[in-house]
Enzyme design. Structure first.
Site, PDB file in Angstrom:
ATOM      1  N   ASP A  25       0.731  -1.297  -0.171  1.00 11.21           N
ATOM      2  CA  ASP A  25      -0.003   0.097  -0.118  1.00 11.21           C
ATOM      3  C   ASP A  25       0.712   1.214  -0.152  1.00 11.21           C
ATOM      4  O   ASP A  25       2.580   0.870   0.298  1.00 11.21           O
ATOM      5  CB  ASP A  25      -0.613   0.199   1.003  1.00 11.21           C
ATOM      6  CG  ASP A  25      -1.487   1.314   1.506  1.00 11.21           C
ATOM      7  OD1 ASP A  25      -2.274   1.175   0.868  1.00 11.21           O
ATOM      8  OD2 ASP A  25      -1.591   1.767   2.266  1.00 11.21           O
TER       9      ASP A  25
ATOM     10  N   ASP B  25      -0.160   5.830   1.062  1.00  9.88           N
ATOM     11  CA  ASP B  25      -0.913   6.094   2.198  1.00  9.88           C
ATOM     12  C   ASP B  25      -0.839   5.290   3.494  1.00  9.88           C
ATOM     13  O   ASP B  25      -1.590   4.170   3.389  1.00  9.88           O
ATOM     14  CB  ASP B  25      -1.747   6.920   1.740  1.00  9.88           C
ATOM     15  CG  ASP B  25      -1.980   8.113   0.494  1.00  9.88           C
ATOM     16  OD1 ASP B  25      -0.859   8.645   0.692  1.00  9.88           O
ATOM     17  OD2 ASP B  25      -2.374   7.234  -0.311  1.00  9.88           O
TER      18      ASP B  25
END
Length: 219
Positions: free
Chosen positions: A9, A11
């Site tokens: 991922d 953020d």
């Protein structure tokens, strides 16, 4: 030799971007004459695609308003970037060293994120790590997490099988997506969702520092 693929991922996992996300979200709500949700609520939806995020942040509003909020957020974030108003989104401490160690152990890397193509490209370019990733999957081409479409596409592009793939993220959406795709779910505790929620959503291991990632993936 089978490919081992670590999909990150962005953020809350690679970079700490909460300040910019919260400011842009607050401006988007204000642009439509709405009261913005508290920042804790905004951090909780990081990782979702924008329309899905707006539906959770403003559940009593019409879907057309959710679309308008998503459009406002994109326009505001783009303006903030173009005007040089974005705060620095730092890589988490030890992230580059962890990537080095994993690469030396034969891992390939990908990204699966709720960011747009433009947003992800900007982050990776700023930190000089774009060339480390063999597959980049964003909200521009896929349904929102926890739908496994992003992870399926990443595995297909990299030529990796689910049992040789790990999804590394800070949210329950990442853990659920990994489980739905048949990949290992590796949580990180330095992001935006609580550790107990990550376990409940299917995390097989949780790293508390970037330096722990190689051991988590080796287990």
């Amino acid at each position: 030799m089978p490919i081992r693929l670590a999909v990150f991922d962005c953020d809350g996992t690679l970079v700490d971007s909460q300040a910019n996300i919260c400011r842009a979200m607050e401006h988007a709500f204000a642009a439509l004459g709405l009261v913005a949700p508290p920042r804790a609520a905004i951090r909780a939806i990081v990782g979702l695609s924008l329309v899905e995020a707006m539906a959770l942040l403003a559940p009593g509003l019409d879907p057309a308003v959710h679309l308008a909020l998503a459009d406002a957020y994109k326009a505001i974030f783009r303006r903030m970037r173009e005007d040089g108003e974005l705060d620095t989104e730092p890589l988490y401490d030890g992230l580059v060293e962890a990537l080095d160690a994993l690469a030396a152990d034969g891992w390939s890397f990908g990204v699966a994120t709720g960011k747009s193509d433009r947003g992800l490209a900007h982050v990776l370019a700023v930190h000089g790590i774009a060339d480390r990733f063999v597959t980049l999957q964003t909200a521009d081409r896929h349904p929102s997490k926890p739908d496994p479409a992003m992870l399926h596409a990443a595995m297909a592009q990299a030529g990796a099988l689910p049992h040789m793939t790990a999804m590394i993220g800070d949210t329950t959406f990442d853990m659920a997506m990994a489980c739905a795709a048949g990949a290992r779910a590796i949580g990180v505790s330095w992001g935006y969702h609580r550790e107990d929620a990550l376990w409940q959503s299917g995390a097989a291991r949780i790293a508390h520092r970037c330096a722990e990632l190689p051991a988590c993936l080796a287990a």
